[in-house]
Design an enzyme around this catalytic site. Structure first.
Site, mmCIF file in Angstrom:
data_model
loop_
_atom_site.group_PDB
_atom_site.id
_atom_site.type_symbol
_atom_site.label_atom_id
_atom_site.label_comp_id
_atom_site.label_asym_id
_atom_site.label_seq_id
_atom_site.Cartn_x
_atom_site.Cartn_y
_atom_site.Cartn_z
ATOM 1 N N TYR A 268 -1.366 -0.757 10.318
ATOM 2 C CA TYR A 268 -1.419 -1.108 8.904
ATOM 3 C C TYR A 268 -0.234 -0.502 8.154
ATOM 4 C CZ TYR A 268 -3.372 -1.707 4.211
ATOM 5 O OH TYR A 268 -3.581 -2.064 2.900
ATOM 6 N N SER B 173 0.847 -1.198 0.000
ATOM 7 C CA SER B 173 0.000 0.000 0.000
ATOM 8 C C SER B 173 0.877 1.241 0.000
ATOM 9 C CB SER B 173 -0.886 0.008 1.245
ATOM 10 O OG SER B 173 -1.532 1.262 1.399
#
Length: 233
Positions: free
Chosen positions: A156, A141
């Site tokens: 995350y 990501s």
């Protein structure tokens, strides 16, 4: 072209499911893994009805299952050509700051987003080495990019930054072996994680992962990509 076989983790829905579909469309045999046997079997059956060669295998959430998957791939198929590390979670509370983050949230996130890809890759690389061919793709990501690192969803973010580091390590460790190892960012995709307001379809989100999974022998390794273009770490 040699018939290839791929393992895609966490693939009963969303981007993982679409990666399976697109790979199968290109003639790749796919082993779809999922933690929920019911959802995994249903997802594989849906793709089989489309005429594609996709089978279900229980997801790899501990070392026993990981070794069982590697044994299955060697015993049943004699190879593993492609690994797509797609399984991932985001369990940070909405608007969470690193100043208030619970360490357990980091541990739970890293267990799936980092230790999972680490151990699955370690288990399957020997099968790739035997044939001098492999493609390893990890879904990362932009939130893991160090150049733009900020606050928010800290567990995350940390897990994806660690996954990117892992990509570079595996790329260095397999240099010259015929194995290409890369990370990719799918962008903001309309999935359960991304939400209904996300700007990208799952088809678009899966596209670069499939491209990396089917790279020619002179393709890149040790890179981070979005929309088939290299981006900074």
């Amino acid at each position: 072209m040699t018939e290839r076989i791929a393992v895609v983790t966490g693939a009963s829905k969303g981007i993982g499911f679409e990666i399976c579909r697109q790979l199968a469309q290109q003639g790749v045999n796919v082993v779809l893994t999922a933690r929920d046997p019911g959802r995994g079997e249903k997802a594989a059956a849906t793709l089989q009805r489309g005429g594609w060669n996709v089978i279900f295998h229980l997801d790899v959430t501990d070392l026993t299952q990981i070794h069982a998957l590697a044994d299955y791939m060697e015993r049943t198929h004699g190879r593993c050509d492609v690994l797509v590390n797609n399984a991932g979670i985001m369990v940070d509370q909405r608007g969470a700051s690193v100043l208030d983050a619970n360490a357990e949230t980091f541990r739970a996130t890293l267990e799936i987003n980092f230790y999972g890809p680490l151990q699955v890759t370690q288990a399957l690389v020997p099968l790739m080495r035997k044939r001098g061919y492999g493609r390893i793709v990890s879904l990362s990501s932009g939130l893991g990019q160090l150049q733009d690192m900020g606050d928010g969803t800290p567990a995350y973010r940390a897990s994806k930054a660690a996954l990117n580091a892992l990509t570079l390590m595996f790329a260095a460790a397999t240099q010259g072996s015929g194995i290409l190892v890369n990370s990719m960012c799918p962008g903001w995709v309309r999935t359960e994680m991304g939400g209904a307001n996300a700007t990208r379809s799952v088809e678009k989100g899966a596209e670069t992962a499939v491209w990396l999974a089917t790279l020619p022998n002179d393709g890149p390794t040790g890179g981070f990509f979005r929309d088939r273009k290299r981006i900074r770490w």
